[in-house]
Design an enzyme around this catalytic site. Structure first.
Site, PDB file in Angstrom:
ATOM      1  CG  HIS A 150      69.651  28.380  21.682  1.00  0.00           C
ATOM      2  ND1 HIS A 150      70.509  28.498  20.622  1.00  0.00           N
ATOM      3  CD2 HIS A 150      69.328  29.654  22.027  1.00  0.00           C
ATOM      4  CE1 HIS A 150      70.706  29.768  20.341  1.00  0.00           C
ATOM      5  NE2 HIS A 150      69.986  30.498  21.177  1.00  0.00           N
ATOM      6  CB  SER A 184      72.465  32.088  22.469  1.00  0.00           C
ATOM      7  OG  SER A 184      72.979  33.258  23.046  1.00  0.00           O
ATOM      8  CD  GLU A 232      71.217  25.315  18.383  1.00  0.00           C
ATOM      9  OE1 GLU A 232      72.089  25.007  17.556  1.00  0.00           O
ATOM     10  OE2 GLU A 232      71.346  26.277  19.170  1.00  0.00           O
ATOM     11  CG  ASN A 274      74.484  31.469  18.098  1.00  0.00           C
ATOM     12  OD1 ASN A 274      74.001  32.041  17.122  1.00  0.00           O
ATOM     13  ND2 ASN A 274      73.994  31.599  19.315  1.00  0.00           N
TER      14      ASN A 274
HETATM   15  N1  CAA Z   1      56.239  37.544  16.823  1.00  0.00           N
HETATM   16  C1  CAA Z   1      55.286  36.770  16.269  1.00  0.00           C
HETATM   17  N2  CAA Z   1      55.106  36.662  14.913  1.00  0.00           N
HETATM   18  C2  CAA Z   1      55.912  37.404  14.143  1.00  0.00           C
HETATM   19  C3  CAA Z   1      56.907  38.248  14.660  1.00  0.00           C
HETATM   20  C4  CAA Z   1      57.060  38.302  16.070  1.00  0.00           C
HETATM   21  N3  CAA Z   1      57.996  39.045  16.645  1.00  0.00           N
HETATM   22  N4  CAA Z   1      57.565  38.843  13.628  1.00  0.00           N
HETATM   23  C5  CAA Z   1      56.990  38.392  12.505  1.00  0.00           C
HETATM   24  N5  CAA Z   1      55.998  37.535  12.806  1.00  0.00           N
HETATM   25  C6  CAA Z   1      55.149  36.774  11.861  1.00  0.00           C
HETATM   26  C7  CAA Z   1      54.268  37.712  11.065  1.00  0.00           C
HETATM   27  O1  CAA Z   1      53.056  37.969  11.756  1.00  0.00           O
HETATM   28  C8  CAA Z   1      54.046  36.905   9.790  1.00  0.00           C
HETATM   29  O2  CAA Z   1      53.058  35.911   9.996  1.00  0.00           O
HETATM   30  P1  CAA Z   1      52.085  35.400   8.792  1.00  0.00           P
HETATM   31  O3  CAA Z   1      53.002  34.847   7.738  1.00  0.00           O
HETATM   32  O4  CAA Z   1      51.231  34.358   9.435  1.00  0.00           O
HETATM   33  O5  CAA Z   1      51.372  36.636   8.345  1.00  0.00           O
HETATM   34  C9  CAA Z   1      55.367  36.167   9.600  1.00  0.00           C
HETATM   35  O6  CAA Z   1      56.003  36.150  10.902  1.00  0.00           O
HETATM   36  C10 CAA Z   1      56.261  36.876   8.600  1.00  0.00           C
HETATM   37  O7  CAA Z   1      56.441  38.220   9.068  1.00  0.00           O
HETATM   38  P2  CAA Z   1      56.494  39.511   8.133  1.00  0.00           P
HETATM   39  O8  CAA Z   1      55.670  39.250   6.898  1.00  0.00           O
HETATM   40  O9  CAA Z   1      56.178  40.711   8.951  1.00  0.00           O
HETATM   41  O10 CAA Z   1      58.010  39.710   7.781  1.00  0.00           O
HETATM   42  P3  CAA Z   1      59.024  38.700   7.149  1.00  0.00           P
HETATM   43  O11 CAA Z   1      58.429  37.844   6.107  1.00  0.00           O
HETATM   44  O12 CAA Z   1      60.207  39.538   6.835  1.00  0.00           O
HETATM   45  O13 CAA Z   1      59.414  37.740   8.367  1.00  0.00           O
HETATM   46  C11 CAA Z   1      60.923  37.165  10.070  1.00  0.00           C
HETATM   47  C12 CAA Z   1      59.955  38.221   9.540  1.00  0.00           C
HETATM   48  C13 CAA Z   1      60.141  35.890  10.468  1.00  0.00           C
HETATM   49  C14 CAA Z   1      61.583  37.752  11.295  1.00  0.00           C
HETATM   50  C15 CAA Z   1      61.940  36.814   8.923  1.00  0.00           C
HETATM   51  O14 CAA Z   1      62.523  37.980   8.418  1.00  0.00           O
HETATM   52  C16 CAA Z   1      63.046  35.895   9.372  1.00  0.00           C
HETATM   53  O15 CAA Z   1      62.868  34.679   9.467  1.00  0.00           O
HETATM   54  N6  CAA Z   1      64.248  36.469   9.682  1.00  0.00           N
HETATM   55  C17 CAA Z   1      65.380  35.723  10.178  1.00  0.00           C
HETATM   56  C18 CAA Z   1      65.241  35.559  11.663  1.00  0.00           C
HETATM   57  C19 CAA Z   1      66.354  34.765  12.259  1.00  0.00           C
HETATM   58  O16 CAA Z   1      67.302  34.366  11.612  1.00  0.00           O
HETATM   59  N7  CAA Z   1      66.224  34.525  13.567  1.00  0.00           N
HETATM   60  C20 CAA Z   1      67.222  33.826  14.333  1.00  0.00           C
HETATM   61  C21 CAA Z   1      68.138  34.825  14.940  1.00  0.00           C
HETATM   62  S1  CAA Z   1      69.409  34.022  15.854  1.00  0.00           S
HETATM   63  C22 CAA Z   1      68.712  33.769  17.368  1.00  0.00           C
HETATM   64  O17 CAA Z   1      67.595  34.084  17.654  1.00  0.00           O
HETATM   65  C23 CAA Z   1      69.498  33.045  18.367  1.00  0.00           C
HETATM   66  C24 CAA Z   1      70.771  33.522  18.851  1.00  0.00           C
HETATM   67  O18 CAA Z   1      71.323  32.833  19.667  1.00  0.00           O
HETATM   68  C25 CAA Z   1      71.406  34.790  18.434  1.00  0.00           C
END
Ligand code: CAA
Length: 293
Positions: free
Chosen positions: A140, A119, A152, A190
């Site tokens: 990424h 990342s 990405e 990022n």
């Molecule tokens: N694996 C697989 N599926 C998952 C999961 C996981 N770890 N976590 C959640 N899900 C699925 C759930 O099963 C659910 O599926 P359905 O809609 O089909 O039922 C869906 O995702 C939504 O989950 P929840 O209802 O439990 O919870 P939510 O609506 O709060 O969603 C989330 C959870 C998808 C994590 C959401 O909060 C979100 O998009 N958060 C932001 C995440 C983000 O910004 N990620 C990027 C981080 S930066 C990065 O990764 C890179 C870096 O370089 C730092």
């Protein structure tokens, strides 16, 4: 060359997600970890995810069995040499990544494409551990990989145009939306996300708002799925601290500098959700409680 077989190195949070998505998208997938216990842990996590999809009716049992059948775990890098593409998702440390790719370069045919899920490290610097910089890209992914729609696709000045387009097409085959990014530290996401997350910590330090109010502001005011402090706990405070240091080192701009509170929380081992404590206390993971500072 059509990609048929995908290798993934690292079966942690990101590697297991990438392996799951590759197998679910029809690719024969081999995922490698350093020991049998870690292979087992990664595959069990994938199994759980697939079971959840069956329970929700997203896929049926037969599809789950097919996906699982395309997925093989291994501890040997030799098992990766028949892959058309190898995606690395190991620890975020340059020497470890260079060492791995040098070893893969020695055993893989010249046509194999190499990709890193880093990342924040420079793809060019990882690629020069091999003799195939022209067949080297960044791919990424975002956590949780099965859910987040973006990948990405990062090109260096040495990446071959045909290889690059093949990787963009591969991103689409995984069901993701590929975006094209240059090998600039932090790429697109990022570059924008890290200053935002660090600013949320600075706002907390300066008493602009409480933890809950800062998070609710961005959730309810801007429609973000998580507030910035919840997202920091989710990504990992240690990870964000590490990325910010690399970005500050590259750009020497204050917006990438880690706020003192972040440094102290990492020093204290409060790394977020995975360590049970960050901006929130996860003693009851269903009901995180905001910390008092
Ligand atoms: N694996 C697989 N599926 C998952 C999961 C996981 N770890 N976590 C959640 N899900 C699925 C759930 O099963 C659910 O599926 P359905 O809609 O089909 O039922 C869906 O995702 C939504 O989950 P929840 O209802 O439990 O919870 P939510 O609506 O709060 O969603 C989330 C959870 C998808 C994590 C959401 O909060 C979100 O998009 N958060 C932001 C995440 C983000 O910004 N990620 C990027 C981080 S930066 C990065 O990764 C890179 C870096 O370089 C730092």
């Amino acid at each position: 060359m059509a990609i048929q077989k995908v290798g993934v190195v690292g079966c942690g949070l990101m590697g297991s997600g990438i392996a799951q998505v590759a197998a679910a998208s029809g690719f024969q997938t081999v995922v490698r970890e350093v020991n049998a216990a870690l292979v087992e842990k990664g595959l069990t996590g994938i199994e759980k995810n697939l079971n959840r999809l069956v329970e929700k009716g997203t896929i049926n049992e037969a599809v789950k069995v097919e996906i699982r059948g395309r997925l093989k775990g291994t501890t040997s890098i030799e098992d990766l040499k028949s892959c058309d593409l190898i995606i690395e998702a190991i620890i975020e440390q340059l020497p470890a990544k260079r060492e791995l790719f040098a070893a893969l370069d020695a055993i893989c045919p010249p046509a194999t494409i190499f990709a890193s899920n880093t990342s924040s490290l420079t793809i060019t610097e990882i690629a020069t551990a091999t003799k195939r910089s022209q067949r080297f890209v960044g791919l990424h992914f975002f956590n949780p990989v099965p859910v987040m729609k973006l990948v990405e696709v990062v090109r260096t000045i040495a990446t071959d145009e045909v290889v690059y387009e093949e990787m963009v097409a591969f991103g689409t085959k995984l069901g993701k939306t590929p975006v094209r990014a240059k090998d600039s530290t932090g790429f697109i996401v990022n570059r924008l996300l890290v200053p935002y997350l660090l600013d949320a910590i600075r706002a907390l330090e300066e008493g602009v708002g409480s933890i809950e109010d800062i998070d609710n502001s961005m959730k309810l005011g801007c429609g973000h799925p998580m507030g910035p402090l919840t997202l920091l706990d989710f990504v990992g405070l240690d990870t964000t601290y590490y990325i910010s240091q690399i970005m500050f080192d590259e750009f020497k701009e204050r917006r990438f500098a880690a706020p003192p509170l972040l440094k102290r929380m990492v020093l204290a081992g409060w790394n977020g959700r995975k360590s049970g404590r960050g901006f929130y206390d996860y003693t009851d993971p269903q009901k995180p409680k905001a910390m008092k500072f």
